[in-house]
Enzyme design. Structure first.
Site, PDB file in Angstrom:
ATOM      1  N   ASP A   8       3.522   9.923 -28.543  1.00  0.00           N
ATOM      2  CA  ASP A   8       3.565   8.705 -27.746  1.00  0.00           C
ATOM      3  C   ASP A   8       3.193   9.077 -26.312  1.00  0.00           C
ATOM      4  OD1 ASP A   8       3.891   6.029 -27.202  1.00  0.00           O
ATOM      5  OD2 ASP A   8       5.965   5.916 -27.868  1.00  0.00           O
ATOM      6  N   GLU A  10       4.683   7.312 -23.106  1.00  0.00           N
ATOM      7  CA  GLU A  10       5.602   7.019 -22.011  1.00  0.00           C
ATOM      8  C   GLU A  10       6.477   8.204 -21.626  1.00  0.00           C
ATOM      9  OE1 GLU A  10       4.647   3.069 -23.969  1.00  0.00           O
ATOM     10  OE2 GLU A  10       5.128   5.101 -24.638  1.00  0.00           O
ATOM     11  N   HIS A  60       0.394   5.983 -29.540  1.00  0.00           N
ATOM     12  CA  HIS A  60       0.658   5.110 -28.390  1.00  0.00           C
ATOM     13  C   HIS A  60      -0.344   3.966 -28.289  1.00  0.00           C
ATOM     14  CE1 HIS A  60       1.644   3.769 -24.347  1.00  0.00           C
ATOM     15  NE2 HIS A  60       0.367   3.863 -24.041  1.00  0.00           N
ATOM     16  N   HIS A 104      10.072   7.770 -25.797  1.00  0.00           N
ATOM     17  CA  HIS A 104      10.829   7.057 -24.762  1.00  0.00           C
ATOM     18  C   HIS A 104      12.054   6.392 -25.370  1.00  0.00           C
ATOM     19  CE1 HIS A 104       9.326   3.285 -26.455  1.00  0.00           C
ATOM     20  NE2 HIS A 104       8.166   3.918 -26.574  1.00  0.00           N
ATOM     21  N   HIS A 115      11.371   0.711 -23.953  1.00  0.00           N
ATOM     22  CA  HIS A 115      11.095  -0.506 -24.701  1.00  0.00           C
ATOM     23  C   HIS A 115      11.171  -0.146 -26.179  1.00  0.00           C
ATOM     24  CE1 HIS A 115       7.162   1.497 -24.672  1.00  0.00           C
ATOM     25  NE2 HIS A 115       6.905   0.842 -25.790  1.00  0.00           N
ATOM     26  N   GLU A 134      12.399   3.151 -31.353  1.00  0.00           N
ATOM     27  CA  GLU A 134      11.375   3.932 -32.031  1.00  0.00           C
ATOM     28  C   GLU A 134      11.903   5.279 -32.515  1.00  0.00           C
ATOM     29  OE1 GLU A 134       7.812   3.916 -29.545  1.00  0.00           O
ATOM     30  OE2 GLU A 134       8.303   1.868 -28.942  1.00  0.00           O
TER      31      GLU A 134
END
Length: 276
Positions: A8, A10, A60, A104, A115, A134
């Site tokens: 990912d 972030e 991502h 994240h 998020h 996630e």
């Protein structure tokens, strides 16, 4: 030994803002380089530990962020979307370990760029009765494949979230959240060295696989838009709990794939509202 990397953005070293992780943000191209180099550090550690194959999945946003020309040539790359299994496309029971790179924290937690999957579209997710994001869903689905998550990198909040799910997973904090778009950064060379070293030691000391749960599990998702729910209930097995919440029961791998279908429906509904 086969190692799988879900990458990912972030939680990548040095990135703190949407301008860093979303095209055409002013620092997005620089962010892609940083993302690729964090990935390379994990790949180097994996091969140092004896890996014979490394598969990398760009996980991502548009899922075409990693730069193939800068990626360690020993690694294979899955790039682009849509992918039926999204952030875990390509993972199979033949893999021996998973690395979650640049992850994240979930929605509602004060972490860097926190998020759950779709930014402001999802308010909360529960797996059975445990609130998740996630990290938790990925961990549960990897366990259903019979593959342990060996390492996670991200901000300190993401690392804490992973430890709460499974304290045996090695974590590497590459930044410390000050707010949702601010962090105290670990120096880039130090962060990459930590990723490489931890990858090597994590594979040398693989965590035990959590107890297998082959029974039916429950996934509950609360959306911001009631319109999303009205469309999702057309999918067989999806139940409406209230105007903005749906629940579905299935085995974990089917739930994960079904959830990726939810995301595609939600994107279509919120991008092209039916009243337009």
């Amino acid at each position: 030994m086969k190692v799988y990397l879900s990458v990912d953005m972030e939680g990548i070293t040095g990135l703190v803002d949407a301008e860093d992780v979303q095209p055409p943000g002013r620092d997005y191209e620089r962010g892609r380089v940083l993302m690729t180099e964090d990935t390379n550090a994990a790949v180097r550690g994996a091969y140092d530990a004896g890996a014979t194959a490394v598969l990398v999945n760009d996980a991502h946003g548009p899922m075409r962020n990693l730069l193939p020309e800068l990626l360690d040539p020993r690694a294979s790359l899955i790039k682009g979307r849509p992918k039926p299994m999204g952030m875990m496309e390509g993972l199979t029971s033949e893999h021996d370990a998973v690395f979650c790179i640049g992850y994240h924290a979930r929605a509602g937690v004060l972490g860097v760029l926190s998020h759950s999957f779709m930014g402001h579209e999802i308010e909360d997710i529960w797996l059975d009765d445990q609130v998740t994001g996630e990290i938790g869903l990925f961990h549960a689905a990897a366990a259903a494949y019979g593959v342990p998550v060996a390492m996670l990198t991200g901000d300190d909040t993401a690392c804490t979230e992973m430890t709460a799910w499974d304290p045996a997973v090695a974590t590497v904090p590459v930044k410390y959240a000050k707010d949702r778009f601010a962090a105290q950064l670990v120096p880039v060379p130090e962060a990459r060295a930590a990723i490489e070293t931890t990858a090597r030691t994590a594979l040398a000391n693989l965590p035990p696989l959590p107890a297998s749960r082959t029974t039916t599990r429950q996934l509950t998702v609360r959306w911001q838009s009631a319109s999303v729910v009205s469309h999702l209930t057309a999918i067989p097995g999806v139940e409406r709990r209230d105007d903005r919440t749906v629940t579905v029961h299935a085995d974990m791998l089917h739930l994960y794939r079904l959830f990726n279908l939810f995301l595609r429906v939600a994107t279509a509904v919120t991008t092209n509202p039916p009243y337009c």
